[in-house]
Structure formats: C-alpha cells, structure tokens
Scaffold this active site. Sequence first.
Site, mmCIF file in Angstrom:
data_model
loop_
_atom_site.group_PDB
_atom_site.id
_atom_site.type_symbol
_atom_site.label_atom_id
_atom_site.label_comp_id
_atom_site.label_asym_id
_atom_site.label_seq_id
_atom_site.Cartn_x
_atom_site.Cartn_y
_atom_site.Cartn_z
ATOM 1 N N GLN A 1 -20.963 37.245 -81.921
ATOM 2 C CA GLN A 1 -21.225 38.673 -81.778
ATOM 3 C C GLN A 1 -20.277 39.525 -82.611
ATOM 4 O O GLN A 1 -20.376 40.749 -82.610
ATOM 5 C CB GLN A 1 -21.115 39.063 -80.306
ATOM 6 C CG GLN A 1 -22.149 38.405 -79.421
ATOM 7 C CD GLN A 1 -21.897 38.628 -77.936
ATOM 8 O OE1 GLN A 1 -20.887 39.200 -77.535
ATOM 9 N NE2 GLN A 1 -22.825 38.176 -77.108
ATOM 10 N N HIS B 1 -18.189 39.080 -76.825
ATOM 11 C CA HIS B 1 -17.702 40.247 -76.084
ATOM 12 C C HIS B 1 -16.564 40.984 -76.809
ATOM 13 O O HIS B 1 -15.462 41.129 -76.288
ATOM 14 C CB HIS B 1 -17.270 39.848 -74.673
ATOM 15 C CG HIS B 1 -18.402 39.395 -73.809
ATOM 16 N ND1 HIS B 1 -18.282 39.238 -72.455
ATOM 17 C CD2 HIS B 1 -19.683 39.042 -74.102
ATOM 18 C CE1 HIS B 1 -19.434 38.816 -71.949
ATOM 19 N NE2 HIS B 1 -20.302 38.692 -72.954
ATOM 20 N N GLU C 1 -24.456 48.631 -67.069
ATOM 21 C CA GLU C 1 -23.959 49.833 -66.402
ATOM 22 C C GLU C 1 -23.876 51.045 -67.313
ATOM 23 O O GLU C 1 -23.513 50.936 -68.495
ATOM 24 C CB GLU C 1 -22.556 49.565 -65.841
ATOM 25 C CG GLU C 1 -22.511 48.536 -64.736
ATOM 26 C CD GLU C 1 -21.139 48.378 -64.121
ATOM 27 O OE1 GLU C 1 -20.993 47.543 -63.213
ATOM 28 O OE2 GLU C 1 -20.194 49.102 -64.543
ATOM 29 N N TYR D 1 -25.249 33.511 -65.589
ATOM 30 C CA TYR D 1 -26.415 33.062 -66.334
ATOM 31 C C TYR D 1 -26.950 31.773 -65.712
ATOM 32 O O TYR D 1 -26.197 30.842 -65.449
ATOM 33 C CB TYR D 1 -26.057 32.842 -67.804
ATOM 34 C CG TYR D 1 -25.664 34.120 -68.503
ATOM 35 C CD1 TYR D 1 -26.602 35.113 -68.761
ATOM 36 C CD2 TYR D 1 -24.342 34.345 -68.878
ATOM 37 C CE1 TYR D 1 -26.244 36.292 -69.387
ATOM 38 C CE2 TYR D 1 -23.971 35.526 -69.507
ATOM 39 C CZ TYR D 1 -24.926 36.497 -69.754
ATOM 40 O OH TYR D 1 -24.562 37.663 -70.371
#
Length: 374
Positions: A86, A150, A243, A264
């Site tokens: 990522q 992340h 959120e 997960y």
Amino acid sequence: MNRLSFTPPALLAVACALLLNTAQAQSPAVSTEVVARGLQNPWGLAFIGEGRMLVTERPGRMRVVEADGRVGEPIKGVPDVDAVGQGGLLDVLADRDFARNRTLHFCYSEPGLGGNSTAMASARLSSDRTALEGVRVVFSQKPKVASRLHFGCRIAQAGDGSLFIGLGDRYSRMADAQTLDTHHGKVVRVRTDGSAHPDNPFVGRDGALPEIWSFGHRNLQGATIGPDGALWTIEHGPQGGDELNRPDAGKNHGWPVITYGENYGGGVIGKGITRQDGMEQPLHHWTPSIAPSGMAFVTSERYGPDWQGRLLVGSLKFRYLARLTLDGTRVVREDKLLPELGQRVRDVRQGPDGFIYLLTDERNGQLLRLQPGG
C-alpha cells in the site's frame, strides 16, 4: 373527507416508511467528465493555479495536468519512495499560500533502517513546473517497521498554516495505536518547519511524542478541514467499522480496543466491544466496509443549494461516491452516487472553480470532473 382519516394507523406508518425509503434511495443526478487519462494508480490531487493540477502516482511520480487535460512528464526531484504494498508516493497538498511561495507538502513511504514509515516532505515547485526544489523532510513517523500496509498518509492544513497528518498503525503494530511513544495509528500536527505545534495536547508530557494530536486510529485515508474550521477524517476499519471522525486534541478513538469491525475471515478483535469509557465513538461508521478514501465538503454553488454543506467520500471497495448529509456532526442521510462508475475512488477534492474532482485508483487511472445533471 381526507381519505387518510380512514387508513389504519399501522398501514399509515408502513406507507410513510416506504415513502421515506424511496426518497433516500433516489440519488442526486450527476455525471463525470474525464479530464485526464493514463495515470498509474493516482493517489493525491492538488490545485496549483491557472486551471492546472498536480497528481501523485503511487509508484513514485508527480505529474502536472494542464487545464486542457494534457499530462506532463514526471517532475524531477521526488525523494526515494518505498513503493511496496500500500506504500508509495501518496498525498499531496498545495500550501495555502502557494501563489506566493510555490510550496507543496506531500507524504510517502520512506525507506530506512528497520523497514519503512510514512514521511512528509515540503518543496518548492520550480517556475517551469518540471522539478521540486529545496526538498526537505519535515516529519518522519517513528519507528520504522518492515511492513507493506497501513501507511495512512493524508494531509490537511489548518487555518494557522500548521499541518495535520493522518498515519496508519502499520497493521502488525496495531497495539501501538494506544500508546503515546510511537506515531503509529495517530494524527500528528506539526508546523511547516516540522516542529511540534506548541498547542498539541501532549507537549511536555514524559513518554509522549509531542507531535501527537489524537490517537487510537487504524488507517487514516481521508482528511480535510471542515466549514467549521475543525479537522475531519475517515479511516479504514478491518472487516467493517470504517469510521468518520472529527478528531480533537488528545482524544482516544479506541482502536484496537473498540471497533465495529472484526478480523478478516471472522472473529472478534480484542474484547469484541464497541464502546468503552474514555474512548470516542465515530460520528458514522460503515459496516460492511466500503473502504473509504478521500473526502471533501461541498461549499460551492455549482451543484445547487441541496449540495452545499454535504460531505463527499470515495469508496474503493464498491467504486462509488458517497454523499453524506449532516445535522451538525450527525450523519442523517447517505446517498450513493455514480454506481456505474466501476473504478476505485481514491481522492475527492473541490477545486478553486467550485467543481468536484475525483481520482480513480487504477493502473490506467483517471482524473474526473463531477458535472451537475445525469
């Protein structure tokens, strides 16, 4: 006589509910216009004047998109980027005084001893828009870890010029989100020289990093300053529990102690609870997860009065644009726009011209302009 006077109360309630649900299901009519194509996994978008935009590509490139949609060659001077998983070259923001100082702020996954971490650098864009000048790293997340996940990496500039940076928990270090001696799972606030803002809540506290603004976050993927002057953010939950938050100084947003998501493949996280004293509730959460990314408040008149004050959020997972109607900080309605788009929405911005712009995170990604009417 009024025919409704003969309708049984239970049937009347059902009819009203059906009318309400029908109204909520109707999406405002908008369409998209392609401004530019051929962008590889574009991530962040900034406006640099005269109709030009600057786009980051996750593999480590920045490009200028001209007002007519022409995409420039990669800008020189981008620092080394650890484009794994990522990670890569992520968000970018034109300084609020860009017209005078030509300064850009951008964040990326920075390689180094121990692995990588999220960093933010500032630089001046050359007058011919071909290079970054005077690049300096003003913030580097501590500690670095060996992870592909992340990074967070969204930037918002406050009214006083200071910079908020939303940071991920790096996945394997999620427990760090509850500590104050790392930057994992935090929102930090720094001045443009990289120093901690003197009004940060943990300045001078033993064992706490002074840059921290709020904590207990998982993976922040959206940040903006709202019309109220406050910071608003969105973050990914695990399997569910994405959120919307309005982080305030020193507040604990709970991850991973409380969450509306689960592991997960199933199974509770921690104690499997959604509330605990001393921890903030999200203003809104998405369960199942939509993988939100990018956010912008609509303040322009381009789309009519019904759009003003609405919050737009992109969905990576379901490939649409969410339009949230707010009553103060409470979400009272969500419309799903562009269900036929079929592309991952990575960034959402309102331009100086009042139009909304989207980036689609694809190997052949696009820069889109939202047009009123369908």
